[in-house]
Design an enzyme around this catalytic site. Structure first.
Site, PDB file in Angstrom:
ATOM      1  N   VAL A   1       0.863  -1.352   0.109  1.00 38.54           N
ATOM      2  CA  VAL A   1      -0.028   0.022   0.075  1.00 38.54           C
ATOM      3  C   VAL A   1       0.874   1.135  -0.061  1.00 38.54           C
ATOM      4  CG1 VAL A   1      -1.854   1.304   1.137  1.00 38.54           C
ATOM      5  CG2 VAL A   1      -1.783  -1.099   1.380  1.00 38.54           C
TER       6      VAL A   1
ATOM      7  N   SER B   1     -28.183 -31.542   7.352  1.00 41.45           N
ATOM      8  CA  SER B   1     -27.719 -31.369   5.933  1.00 41.45           C
ATOM      9  C   SER B   1     -28.075 -29.781   5.695  1.00 41.45           C
ATOM     10  CB  SER B   1     -28.197 -32.260   5.084  1.00 41.45           C
ATOM     11  OG  SER B   1     -29.742 -32.301   5.096  1.00 41.45           O
TER      12      SER B   1
END
Length: 638
Positions: A35, A543
């Site tokens: 940066v 599930s």
């Protein structure tokens, strides 16, 4: 007449200019680093110093610089940072592409973000380039993101790297500072396999060593940045020397007398009359014609878009690969691969994804993660999953074989992306390392007694009744009643219950997202085998994820998977709480509990929906059995 002659002369000049541009080589390169190291400013300065800006662009740059408070100098980063958020924050968020040309060469530059959270954007920008310009702030030296980007550059097979040590004006152009960074980076580069690295001290703000040699840096006798970019080799010759590969993008059939196979040549050279092999089928033929936009060619090379016609009628589809018969690609359905994860949601081994390699898209499943890589220490770290921007090595299994090359040999035929099957978002980028040996050694064995024969003896249609819902919804109770009713009718069944299975087959699994995915994967495979045996299989599992329920569905033939949503509101299920699980979860004693701190994804298209607030378990079981009779799975008396 004079005007006509002048116009003709100008047209000739334009024609000469365009032809000259066509003959120039094209270098694709990327800028990357940490940066605020000045990537956008450096490329903006490069464009400015090369006099590659139009007057309106320069005027807009002057105005924008003043508006951003840069009264004393032009802010060249504004030429690359196109998003409003980028200009406001003074950072690069997305990849910015720019085309420019000099008298020597044409260029496409990809300016990539430095923030760690945008590493995935850097991977996207680097996937097609020939060279990388890695920017290092002279005041800060090597940072974490510098190392991460360098590792990715190595991983992505970029062979030409220039380390531009920027902001030399802020360290008084000190040679000692430059040499210290060179020494540290050279050591790191050797450890990750970067060999061809050039170091250049620059100041993007002042223009030192960007276009011409700087008087402020008399101790540097190497090239300027532009000098390097104009002379660095491109990969065209290397790609032409590699084995011939044409991934088929389109079957061209304009009329019944023409059938060609179109695509861009990924590598190698092909001539009319050459013998080729179509993969993965392995069938061979001879190239009859090489058709291009400019007419038939006798020879075509890497990078050209062509249509091949063959001497024989061979079944070829989009996603197949045409190779030279004497140097074919590999074919396999299981691989070791290196993956860069690019999604906010973690990678879950066992979860099905789509894998796209070239024009070929297949179903893929990631096996256990072998390790992830610490980009600072380069250590291999044990892990079960990958988070955003993490890099790991794992095994991948596909639902059918594909033609490929190892990524180190051919980026076009060895690189792939992973796509989420529900959202259709790209979630990962990967490189195929090699085919697993078992991919070639394990084959499907043909059996004389098949599923149809087994089902006929039992007088039923085999299928899976997949009951899904929250804990406490009543799945096990209803499943047990359904099996009793089917047994009374003389049907052949087997019940797989979530708790019972975790005492044996899945006793090694916990309740993290990774373990839940593996739990359902195993159950799906067991259910598939039982359906093959001709049984009606009943499963009762929470599930919670749609992706895993879809994975189980796709293991079965059409019509064999019947999803049953046991629909019970959370507050009702929690009030029942016969096992005391919700209470433990609310008290923090039970982690990753569905409905409390782990999500449940409601089925979107369940075949049967049972609302347990309105139906008692016995009535719910009757409803399911009646639906099975309606679907022809069973026959009932009368």
């Amino acid at each position: 007449m004079q005007g006509a002659a002048e116009f003709t002369g100008r047209a000739a000049d334009v024609g000469d200019y365009l032809r000259a541009q066509e003959r120039k080589s094209l270098l694709r390169f990327i800028t990357c680093g940490s940066v605020d190291d000045g990537k956008s400013t450096l490329i903006g300065r490069l464009l400015y110093e090369s006099k590659l800006l139009f007057e309106d662009q320069l005027a807009a740059l002057q105005a924008d610089s003043k508006r951003m408070g840069k009264e004393d100098h032009l802010d060249f980063s504004l030429l690359l940072d196109g998003l409003a958020a980028e200009r406001e924050q003074g950072i690069t968020i997305d990849v910015a592409y720019r085309f420019f040309a000099t008298d020597t060469r044409k260029f496409i530059v990809a300016d990539t973000p430095g923030h760690e959270q945008y590493t995935r954007n850097m991977v996207t920008g680097a996937s097609t380039v020939d060279a990388a310009v890695l920017i290092v702030d002279a005041r800060k030296g090597l940072l974490v993101q510098t190392r991460r980007h360098s590792y990715l550059v190595s991983l992505l097979g970029i062979r030409h790297i220039v380390v531009a040590i920027n902001k030399m004006d802020l360290v008084d152009y000190a040679e000692s500072t430059f040499r210290a960074i060179v020494e540290e980076y050279a050591d790191f580069a050797a450890r990750i396999g970067l060999e061809n690295v050039t170091f250049i001290p620059v100041s993007a703000l002042k223009g030192d060593n960007v276009l011409v040699q700087s008087a402020n840096l008399p101790w540097h006798r190497g090239p300027t940045l532009m000098g390097y970019l104009e002379t660095v080799p491109v990969d065209e010759e290397r790609q032409q020397g590699a084995p011939f590969r044409l991934p088929v993008q389109w079957v061209n059939r304009p009329h019944q007398n023409f059938r060609g196979f179109a695509g861009t040549i990924a590598s190698g050279v092909i001539e009319a009359g050459a013998r080729v092999r179509v993969q993965p089928s392995g069938r061979e033929s001879v190239v009859a014609r090489i058709v291009s936009a400019d007419g038939d060619l006798e020879r075509a090379v890497a990078g050209q878009s062509v249509t091949l016609t063959l001497a024989d009628e061979i079944d070829i589809s989009r996603g197949d690969m045409i190779s030279r018969a004497d140097a074919p690609a590999e074919v396999a359905d299981q691989f070791e691969a290196t993956i860069v994860w690019m999604a906010d949601e973690a990678m879950l081994p066992g979860r099905p994804y789509l894998l796209k390699i070239g024009a070929c898209t297949v179903n893929a499943q990631i096996g256990d993660l072998k390790h992830k890589v610490n980009v600072n220490s380069l250590e291999h770290v044990a892990a079960k999953t990958l988070a955003l921007n993490e890099i790991g090595v794992c095994n991948i299994s596909l639902d059918h074989a594909i033609a490929f090359d190892a990524y180190k040999d051919n980026r076009d035929t060895g690189g792939f992306i992973l796509i989420d099957r529900v959202s259709n978002n790209t979630v990962g980028a990967g490189m195929l390392d090699f085919a697993l040996r078992r991919s070639h050694n394990i084959h499907i064995q043909a059996l004389d007694v098949n599923k149809a024969a087994r089902a006929q003896v039992k007088g039923q249609k085999p299928c899976v009744l997949w009951l899904t819902g929250l804990s406490g919804a009543g799945k096990s109770t209803i499943a047990n009643l359904v099996e009793k009713k089917l047994h009374a009718l003389g049907r052949h069944t087997y019940l797989l219950d979530g708790d019972n299975v975790r005492h044996g087959l899945n006793k090694d699994l916990g309740f993290t997202d990774v373990d839940r995915v593996e739990n359902i994967r195993r159950i799906g495979e067991v259910a598939r085998l039982m359906v093959d045996a001709g049984l009606i299989v009943i499963t009762a599992f929470i599930s919670p994820f749609r992706a895993e329920r879809r994975m189980a569905r796709e293991l079965m033939a059409e019509g064999e998977f019947i999803e049953i949503f046991v629909d019970t509101p959370l507050d009702v299920a929690e009030r029942r709480d016969t096992k005391g699980l919700y209470k433990k979860a609310r008290q923090g004693e039970l982690k990753h509990f569905t409905g409390v701190d782990s999500p449940y994804e409601v089925p979107e298209h369940a075949e049967i929906r049972v609302e347990t607030v309105q139906l008692a378990p016995e009535a719910a079981a009757d409803l399911i059995v009646l639906e099975l009779a309606r679907r022809g799975v069973i026959r009932t008396a009368g």
